[in-house]
Design an enzyme around this catalytic site. Structure first.
Site, PDB file in Angstrom:
ATOM      1  N   HIS A  46       0.808  -1.218   0.000  1.00  0.00           N
ATOM      2  CA  HIS A  46       0.000   0.000   0.000  1.00  0.00           C
ATOM      3  C   HIS A  46       0.841   1.267   0.000  1.00  0.00           C
ATOM      4  CE1 HIS A  46      -3.914  -1.525  -0.101  1.00  0.00           C
ATOM      5  NE2 HIS A  46      -3.779  -2.285   0.971  1.00  0.00           N
ATOM      6  N   LYS A  49       7.352   0.832  -2.299  1.00  0.00           N
ATOM      7  CA  LYS A  49       7.699   0.212  -3.563  1.00  0.00           C
ATOM      8  C   LYS A  49       9.131  -0.290  -3.393  1.00  0.00           C
ATOM      9  CE  LYS A  49       8.282   1.524  -8.285  1.00  0.00           C
ATOM     10  NZ  LYS A  49       8.503   2.645  -9.167  1.00  0.00           N
ATOM     11  N   ASP A 161       1.054  -6.503  10.758  1.00  0.00           N
ATOM     12  CA  ASP A 161       0.834  -6.782   9.332  1.00  0.00           C
ATOM     13  C   ASP A 161       1.477  -8.115   8.950  1.00  0.00           C
ATOM     14  OD1 ASP A 161      -0.111  -6.325   6.797  1.00  0.00           O
ATOM     15  OD2 ASP A 161       1.328  -4.749   6.288  1.00  0.00           O
ATOM     16  N   ARG A 165       2.590 -12.061   2.308  1.00  0.00           N
ATOM     17  CA  ARG A 165       3.221 -11.051   1.438  1.00  0.00           C
ATOM     18  C   ARG A 165       4.360 -10.319   2.151  1.00  0.00           C
ATOM     19  NH1 ARG A 165      -1.694  -9.403   3.106  1.00  0.00           N
ATOM     20  NH2 ARG A 165      -1.619  -7.745   4.651  1.00  0.00           N
ATOM     21  N   ASN A 166       4.365 -10.386   3.480  1.00  0.00           N
ATOM     22  CA  ASN A 166       5.403  -9.690   4.248  1.00  0.00           C
ATOM     23  C   ASN A 166       6.443 -10.630   4.861  1.00  0.00           C
ATOM     24  OD1 ASN A 166       4.368  -7.165   3.674  1.00  0.00           O
ATOM     25  ND2 ASN A 166       2.924  -7.249   5.380  1.00  0.00           N
ATOM     26  N   ASP A 179       8.819  -5.842   6.183  1.00  0.00           N
ATOM     27  CA  ASP A 179       7.749  -4.844   6.230  1.00  0.00           C
ATOM     28  C   ASP A 179       7.287  -4.471   7.641  1.00  0.00           C
ATOM     29  OD1 ASP A 179       5.823  -3.045   5.644  1.00  0.00           O
ATOM     30  OD2 ASP A 179       4.611  -4.349   4.387  1.00  0.00           O
TER      31      ASP A 179
HETATM   32  P1  ADP Z   1       4.776  -2.350   1.666  1.00  0.00           P
HETATM   33  O1  ADP Z   1       5.076  -1.678   2.954  1.00  0.00           O
HETATM   34  O2  ADP Z   1       4.401  -1.394   0.615  1.00  0.00           O
HETATM   35  O3  ADP Z   1       3.796  -3.477   1.813  1.00  0.00           O
HETATM   36  P2  ADP Z   1       6.918  -4.332   1.567  1.00  0.00           P
HETATM   37  O4  ADP Z   1       8.075  -4.007   2.436  1.00  0.00           O
HETATM   38  O5  ADP Z   1       5.961  -5.348   2.076  1.00  0.00           O
HETATM   39  O6  ADP Z   1       6.164  -2.976   1.153  1.00  0.00           O
HETATM   40  O7  ADP Z   1       7.493  -4.812   0.153  1.00  0.00           O
HETATM   41  C1  ADP Z   1       6.617  -5.052  -0.930  1.00  0.00           C
HETATM   42  C2  ADP Z   1       7.038  -6.308  -1.678  1.00  0.00           C
HETATM   43  O8  ADP Z   1       8.366  -6.165  -2.198  1.00  0.00           O
HETATM   44  C3  ADP Z   1       7.086  -7.570  -0.819  1.00  0.00           C
HETATM   45  O9  ADP Z   1       5.823  -8.185  -0.741  1.00  0.00           O
HETATM   46  C4  ADP Z   1       8.099  -8.426  -1.571  1.00  0.00           C
HETATM   47  O10 ADP Z   1       7.484  -9.077  -2.664  1.00  0.00           O
HETATM   48  C5  ADP Z   1       9.084  -7.388  -2.130  1.00  0.00           C
HETATM   49  N1  ADP Z   1      10.237  -7.212  -1.219  1.00  0.00           N
HETATM   50  C6  ADP Z   1      10.293  -6.414  -0.133  1.00  0.00           C
HETATM   51  N2  ADP Z   1      11.494  -6.446   0.470  1.00  0.00           N
HETATM   52  C7  ADP Z   1      12.247  -7.309  -0.240  1.00  0.00           C
HETATM   53  C8  ADP Z   1      13.614  -7.794  -0.108  1.00  0.00           C
HETATM   54  N3  ADP Z   1      14.397  -7.369   0.883  1.00  0.00           N
HETATM   55  N4  ADP Z   1      14.060  -8.685  -1.029  1.00  0.00           N
HETATM   56  C9  ADP Z   1      13.247  -9.103  -2.020  1.00  0.00           C
HETATM   57  N5  ADP Z   1      11.972  -8.695  -2.199  1.00  0.00           N
HETATM   58  C10 ADP Z   1      11.457  -7.811  -1.325  1.00  0.00           C
HETATM   59 MG    MG Z   2       3.941  -5.313   2.659  1.00  0.00          MG
END
Ligand code: ADP
Ligand code: MG
Length: 342
Positions: A46, A49, A161, A165-166, A179
């Site tokens: 949300h 990126k 959260d 996905r996290n 996250d």
């Molecule tokens: P948001 O706070 O917008 O939800 P996230 O930190 O969850 O953002 O990251 C969004 C997506 O990016 C994750 O669901 C994952 O697919 C990818 N991602 C995040 N961090 C990493 C990382 N360190 N290595 C690889 N992919 C990542």
């Molecule tokens: Mg996330």
């Protein structure tokens, strides 16, 4: 000049120290924009990126790959939260939590960019649907999430959260929690954090008291962990995702898709169904199993009394007890996973 003389003296005393080592001029947590080479988009949620970059100061392709998280839009409302997210990640150090590497302040926009270690297999949502993962491996991942959570709680944080996905995947036998965008600190002596937030909340992962009273606690993270475990066991199949299954149920009872209906469903004890291979029919009353699992007896006898899938199903349902105090702790979940995995 005195400093220089002392330094020269130091080098003479210890010829292994070169001037550059004696006086480090670079802070390893400061990443310079000019050395960051964009590789590909990794994912987004949300607010943030995440992009894969090669950090290559030597400019010969030998640099290291890093994941760079930026705010989608840096308006002042989310800026405070973003700074907190960075501070929290910076303060965490555990093998099941994604590692903070540093920041880059020059990447455009007013906000800082967060540099983390890159986890090549992405989130569980990216990883699970593509693999035919056995139950044992699923349970290992679940246990590792609990290990990260025990550490997080020792620092009095509620994640808020926890979801597939996290959770990020390093390799076939290691996952890390990522996250910390919604993470809050619970002051000593208090048991919950009350949040007022509009929309965009991951309500299908929320405990009933979060939906009703905005009360977030260690126990509400346990509920979300139960939903995450459900996602792992359904291998993040879209058709079986928590929102989709809730929508199906709402349609079945001819109600609209909204939080009020979700609360009503949960109040009537409706829960996500046991994933395939986790049958709902439990032959013994829950209390007996509670006692068994809570005691050391579990390790010795449980696997003989109950098939693995049933044990996991029961465990998941315990995480969704209406009363927060009745839910297990992450510590006891680790013990249960260890017992079940044997
Ligand atoms: P948001 O706070 O917008 O939800 P996230 O930190 O969850 O953002 O990251 C969004 C997506 O990016 C994750 O669901 C994952 O697919 C990818 N991602 C995040 N961090 C990493 C990382 N360190 N290595 C690889 N992919 C990542
Ligand atoms: Mg996330």
């Amino acid at each position: 000049r005195t400093v220089l003389r002392e330094l020269t003296g130091l080098i003479i005393i210890n010829p292994n120290i070169s001037p550059s080592e004696a006086l480090p001029d670079t802070d390893p947590s400061v990443f310079h924009k000019r050395y960051l080479k964009m590789m590909r988009h990794l994912g987004e949620g949300h607010f943030g990126k995440v992009t894969l970059y090669l950090y290559d100061p030597a400019n010969d392709g030998t640099g290291e790959r890093v994941a760079v998280k930026a705010l989608k839009q840096d308006n002042s409302q989310v800026l405070e939260g973003w700074k907190k997210e960075i501070e929290i990640l910076k303060s965490l150090y555990h093998s099941n939590i994604v590692k903070y590497k540093g920041c880059c302040t020059e990447l455009g926009g007013q906000a800082v960019q967060l540099i983390m270690e890159y986890l090549p297999l992405g989130s569980l949502r990216d990883y699970l649907p593509k693999r035919k993962l056995g139950v044992a491996q699923c349970l290992l991942f679940a246990q590792q999430i609990c290990q990260g959570m025990v550490y997080l709680q020792s620092k009095r944080y509620v994640h808020r959260d926890l979801a597939a996905r996290n959770v990020l995947v390093e390799n076939d036998s290691l996952v890390k929690i990522g996250d910390f965008g919604l993470t809050k600190h619970i002051p000593e002596g208090e048991i919950y954090y009350r949040v007022r937030e509009d929309g965009e909340s991951p309500v299908y992962w929320y405990a009933i008291e979060c939906l009703k009273e905005n009360k977030f606690s260690f126990s509400s993270d346990i509920w979300s962990f139960g939903v995450t475990l459900y996602e792992i066991l359904t291998r993040c199949e879209t058709r079986l995702s928590p929102p989709n299954v809730c929508f199906d149920k709402m349609k079945e009872i001819k109600e609209e898709k909204n939080v009020m209906v979700l609360i009503k469903l949960l109040d009537t004890q409706w829960r996500l169904p046991r994933p395939k291979g986790c049958p709902h029919e439990v032959t013994s009353p829950l209390s007996t199993i509670d006692i068994l699992l809570a005691s050391g007896v579990a390790r010795l006898f449980c696997n003989e009394f109950f098939p693995l899938n049933q044990q996991v199903g029961m465990l998941m349902e315990q995480c969704w007890a209406a009363e927060p105090a009745k839910r297990p702790s992450f510590g006891s979940l680790i013990e249960m996973f260890e017992a079940i995995r044997q």
